[in-house]
Design a protein around this motif. Structure first.
Motif, PDB file in Angstrom:
ATOM      1  N   ALA A 154       0.836  -1.207   0.000  1.00 48.44           N
ATOM      2  CA  ALA A 154       0.000   0.000   0.000  1.00 48.44           C
ATOM      3  C   ALA A 154       0.867   1.253   0.000  1.00 48.44           C
ATOM      4  N   ARG A 155       1.918   1.236   0.805  1.00 44.70           N
ATOM      5  CA  ARG A 155       2.825   2.396   0.847  1.00 44.70           C
ATOM      6  C   ARG A 155       3.526   2.588  -0.493  1.00 44.70           C
ATOM      7  N   PHE A 156       3.963   1.497  -1.083  1.00 43.32           N
ATOM      8  CA  PHE A 156       4.632   1.580  -2.374  1.00 43.32           C
ATOM      9  C   PHE A 156       3.670   2.055  -3.465  1.00 43.32           C
ATOM     10  N   THR A 157       2.419   1.595  -3.406  1.00 43.18           N
ATOM     11  CA  THR A 157       1.425   2.049  -4.387  1.00 43.18           C
ATOM     12  C   THR A 157       1.163   3.540  -4.229  1.00 43.18           C
ATOM     13  N   ASP A 158       1.052   3.997  -3.004  1.00 41.03           N
ATOM     14  CA  ASP A 158       0.858   5.433  -2.765  1.00 41.03           C
ATOM     15  C   ASP A 158       2.026   6.235  -3.349  1.00 41.03           C
ATOM     16  N   ALA A 159       3.245   5.718  -3.200  1.00 42.90           N
ATOM     17  CA  ALA A 159       4.416   6.415  -3.741  1.00 42.90           C
ATOM     18  C   ALA A 159       4.363   6.455  -5.268  1.00 42.90           C
ATOM     19  N   ARG A 160       3.978   5.355  -5.888  1.00 40.77           N
ATOM     20  CA  ARG A 160       3.832   5.337  -7.354  1.00 40.77           C
ATOM     21  C   ARG A 160       2.803   6.376  -7.797  1.00 40.77           C
ATOM     22  N   ARG A 161       1.692   6.428  -7.087  1.00 48.23           N
ATOM     23  CA  ARG A 161       0.637   7.368  -7.458  1.00 48.23           C
ATOM     24  C   ARG A 161       1.099   8.823  -7.254  1.00 48.23           C
ATOM     25  N   ALA A 162       1.882   9.065  -6.229  1.00 48.13           N
ATOM     26  CA  ALA A 162       2.408  10.410  -6.003  1.00 48.13           C
ATOM     27  C   ALA A 162       3.365  10.808  -7.125  1.00 48.13           C
ATOM     28  N   HIS A 163       4.211   9.865  -7.563  1.00 46.19           N
ATOM     29  CA  HIS A 163       5.112  10.162  -8.676  1.00 46.19           C
ATOM     30  C   HIS A 163       4.321  10.418  -9.955  1.00 46.19           C
ATOM     31  N   ALA A 164       3.254   9.654 -10.169  1.00 40.84           N
ATOM     32  CA  ALA A 164       2.420   9.857 -11.350  1.00 40.84           C
ATOM     33  C   ALA A 164       1.790  11.250 -11.331  1.00 40.84           C
ATOM     34  N   ALA A 165       1.316  11.666 -10.165  1.00 37.81           N
ATOM     35  CA  ALA A 165       0.732  12.998 -10.045  1.00 37.81           C
ATOM     36  C   ALA A 165       1.771  14.084 -10.326  1.00 37.81           C
ATOM     37  N   ARG A 166       2.990  13.863  -9.864  1.00 33.39           N
ATOM     38  CA  ARG A 166       4.062  14.844 -10.113  1.00 33.39           C
ATOM     39  C   ARG A 166       4.405  14.905 -11.598  1.00 33.39           C
ATOM     40  N   TYR A 167       4.469  13.753 -12.248  1.00 32.35           N
ATOM     41  CA  TYR A 167       4.680  13.740 -13.698  1.00 32.35           C
ATOM     42  C   TYR A 167       3.605  14.570 -14.401  1.00 32.35           C
ATOM     43  N   ARG A 168       2.358  14.398 -13.981  1.00 32.24           N
ATOM     44  CA  ARG A 168       1.267  15.141 -14.618  1.00 32.24           C
ATOM     45  C   ARG A 168       1.457  16.652 -14.460  1.00 32.24           C
ATOM     46  N   GLU A 169       1.870  17.067 -13.262  1.00 36.79           N
ATOM     47  CA  GLU A 169       2.100  18.491 -13.025  1.00 36.79           C
ATOM     48  C   GLU A 169       3.211  19.030 -13.919  1.00 36.79           C
ATOM     49  N   LEU A 170       4.319  18.308 -13.965  1.00 38.95           N
ATOM     50  CA  LEU A 170       5.501  18.801 -14.667  1.00 38.95           C
ATOM     51  C   LEU A 170       5.387  18.671 -16.178  1.00 38.95           C
ATOM     52  N   LEU A 171       4.529  17.770 -16.658  1.00 37.88           N
ATOM     53  CA  LEU A 171       4.385  17.560 -18.100  1.00 37.88           C
ATOM     54  C   LEU A 171       3.119  18.205 -18.657  1.00 37.88           C
ATOM     55  N   ALA A 172       2.384  18.905 -17.827  1.00 37.79           N
ATOM     56  CA  ALA A 172       1.159  19.567 -18.285  1.00 37.79           C
ATOM     57  C   ALA A 172       1.485  20.528 -19.430  1.00 37.79           C
ATOM     58  N   GLY A 173       0.719  20.426 -20.506  1.00 38.66           N
ATOM     59  CA  GLY A 173       0.912  21.311 -21.651  1.00 38.66           C
ATOM     60  C   GLY A 173       1.936  20.830 -22.652  1.00 38.66           C
ATOM     61  N   ALA A 174       2.657  19.765 -22.356  1.00 41.39           N
ATOM     62  CA  ALA A 174       3.648  19.234 -23.301  1.00 41.39           C
ATOM     63  C   ALA A 174       2.939  18.549 -24.466  1.00 41.39           C
ATOM     64  N   LYS A 175       3.657  18.405 -25.579  1.00 38.79           N
ATOM     65  CA  LYS A 175       3.068  17.835 -26.790  1.00 38.79           C
ATOM     66  C   LYS A 175       3.082  16.302 -26.714  1.00 38.79           C
ATOM     67  N   LEU A 176       2.249  15.784 -25.822  1.00 37.56           N
ATOM     68  CA  LEU A 176       2.105  14.351 -25.632  1.00 37.56           C
ATOM     69  C   LEU A 176       0.763  14.104 -24.954  1.00 37.56           C
ATOM     70  N   ALA A 177       0.352  12.845 -24.920  1.00 35.07           N
ATOM     71  CA  ALA A 177      -0.898  12.476 -24.254  1.00 35.07           C
ATOM     72  C   ALA A 177      -0.568  11.729 -22.967  1.00 35.07           C
ATOM     73  N   LEU A 178      -0.945  12.316 -21.844  1.00 34.00           N
ATOM     74  CA  LEU A 178      -0.684  11.718 -20.546  1.00 34.00           C
ATOM     75  C   LEU A 178      -1.631  10.542 -20.300  1.00 34.00           C
ATOM     76  N   PRO A 179      -1.277   9.631 -19.398  1.00 33.61           N
ATOM     77  CA  PRO A 179      -2.180   8.515 -19.087  1.00 33.61           C
ATOM     78  C   PRO A 179      -3.524   9.010 -18.576  1.00 33.61           C
ATOM     79  N   VAL A 180      -4.572   8.292 -18.956  1.00 34.47           N
ATOM     80  CA  VAL A 180      -5.928   8.649 -18.559  1.00 34.47           C
ATOM     81  C   VAL A 180      -6.363   7.775 -17.394  1.00 34.47           C
ATOM     82  N   GLU A 181      -6.799   8.398 -16.316  1.00 35.79           N
ATOM     83  CA  GLU A 181      -7.415   7.665 -15.206  1.00 35.79           C
ATOM     84  C   GLU A 181      -8.929   7.777 -15.335  1.00 35.79           C
TER      85      GLU A 181
END
Length: 364
Positions: free
Chosen positions: A247-274
């Motif tokens: 559970a802790r490791f999954t939370d960490a993965r999800r936090a990294h995914a959220a950070r990727y979304r923040e930092l890649l917002a507006g880039a010329k790519l399609a982010l993963p869809v939840e």
């Protein structure tokens, strides 16, 4: 800065003392096959998934094979599965002599949908293997309803989705069978091959136990031709060490995914869809981008590893192309051309995440 696609050494630094103690415990016991560690792991995974029965086996591929055998699938039957997944899903169908039928996917989630499944069903369809790709559950309620209406066995391929759910019901608890892989790179990984099957029916659990053990319930009495697919005690003990950290490791993965979304917002790519209907366990953070191979090359030059899961859809694989080469599955084919997976594992640092994003944006 180096950013590997996965860093199991970093994970070991967190759990290594517990792992070594577990190994010593098994070695001292002298019990290595079908012992207390495996039995305890089965109970713990069953509790995690909210199902009454779990049967450990030798690999995720064997889990699929055993589920199909337990369901009575064989020659003359068709089994539908998505074209965009790892080949083990289709291999297991071939192992039992059935015919795989490849269905297209939702281009947003990469998963099978009730609509794409229904287009692939025929009067010969006996089973469906729904893959929860990259850690996100497929749309299970309509898939369950469709399978029940058509009298089709529903098998979940949960190899990448332990810890994921749809509306609070865990991956592995929706179908007649749920099949898990604990390959070392999975979110819950052994230090070798390992797998498990979940089921709600006691009769299925008993049959799975017999099939994994040479078709035997009683020593040297063999009722059917089975497999040698017993999870060893060492791998079971390692998985039991890691399970409380999941559970802790999954939370960490999800936090990294959220950070990727923040930092890649507006880039010329399609982010993963939840889809927003449950927990995405982020086995992979898979985006879509044009010019993938050149981008991968430039990422590698900057020390950033990346992955392509998967570059060839199953109906285009050499082993299947003769029979299925004329089949057109546009969403699966487009995904195979465009997907790119970034490093995502619990021990990623903020600096590594930033380096990945800065390097990727410079490539676009």
């Amino acid at each position: 800065m180096k950013v590997p696609i996965l860093d199991l050494a970093a994970e070991l630094r967190e759990v290594g003392a517990e792992v070594r103690a577990a190994l010593e415990r098994v070695l001292a016991s002298g019990h290595f096959i079908l012992g207390p560690e495996g039995a305890a792991l089965e109970k713990e995974i069953a509790a995690l998934c909210g199902v009454p029965h779990a049967v450990a086996c030798n690999s995720g591929t064997d889990a699929l094979h055993l589920a199909l055998r337990a369901a009575g699938i064989g020659p003359g039957d068709e089994v539908v599965t998505p074209a965009f997944t790892f080949i083990a899903t289709a291999e297991a169908i071939a192992y039992v002599g059935a015919r795989p039928v490849f269905a297209d996917i939702d281009p947003a989630t990469f998963n099978l949908t009730a609509a794409t499944l229904e287009r692939a069903l025929t009067p010969r369809t006996r089973a469906v293997i729904v893959v929860h790709l990259f850690g996100q559950c497929a749309e299970m309620p309509p898939l369950v309803e469709l399978c029940r209406r058509r009298g089709v066995v529903l098998i979940e391929d949960c190899a990448q989705a332990i810890g994921a759910d749809w509306a609070g019901t865990a991956a592995g608890a929706w179908g007649d069978f749920g099949c898990f892989s604990f390959y070392p790179t999975k979110n819950l990984g052994a230090y070798g091959d390992a797998g498990l099957v979940t089921t709600r029916e006691a009769k299925n659990g008993a049959l799975l136990r017999m099939l994994r053990h040479h078709g035997s319930k009683v020593t040297y009495s063999h009722e059917v031709i089975g497999l040698n697919s017993r999870l060893d005690e060492i791998q079971a003990a390692i998985l039991r060490v890691k399970l409380p950290h999941l559970a802790r490791f999954t939370d960490a993965r999800r936090a990294h995914a959220a950070r990727y979304r923040e930092l890649l917002a507006g880039a010329k790519l399609a982010l993963p869809v939840e889809h927003g209907r449950g927990v995405h366990a982020y086995h992979q953070f898979t985006l879509r981008v044009a010019g993938r191979e050149e981008i991968r090359k430039r990422l590698a030059e900057a020390g950033v590893a990346s992955g392509v899961y998967y570059p060839i859809p199953l109906h285009r694989q050499p082993v299947f192309e003769k029979e299925f080469g004329a089949v057109q599955l546009p969403a699966a084919e487009a995904a195979a051309r465009e997907v790119l997976s970034l490093p995502i594992y619990p021990q990623l640092s903020e600096a590594q995440v930033r380096h990945v994003c800065d390097t990727l944006k410079a490539c676009l």
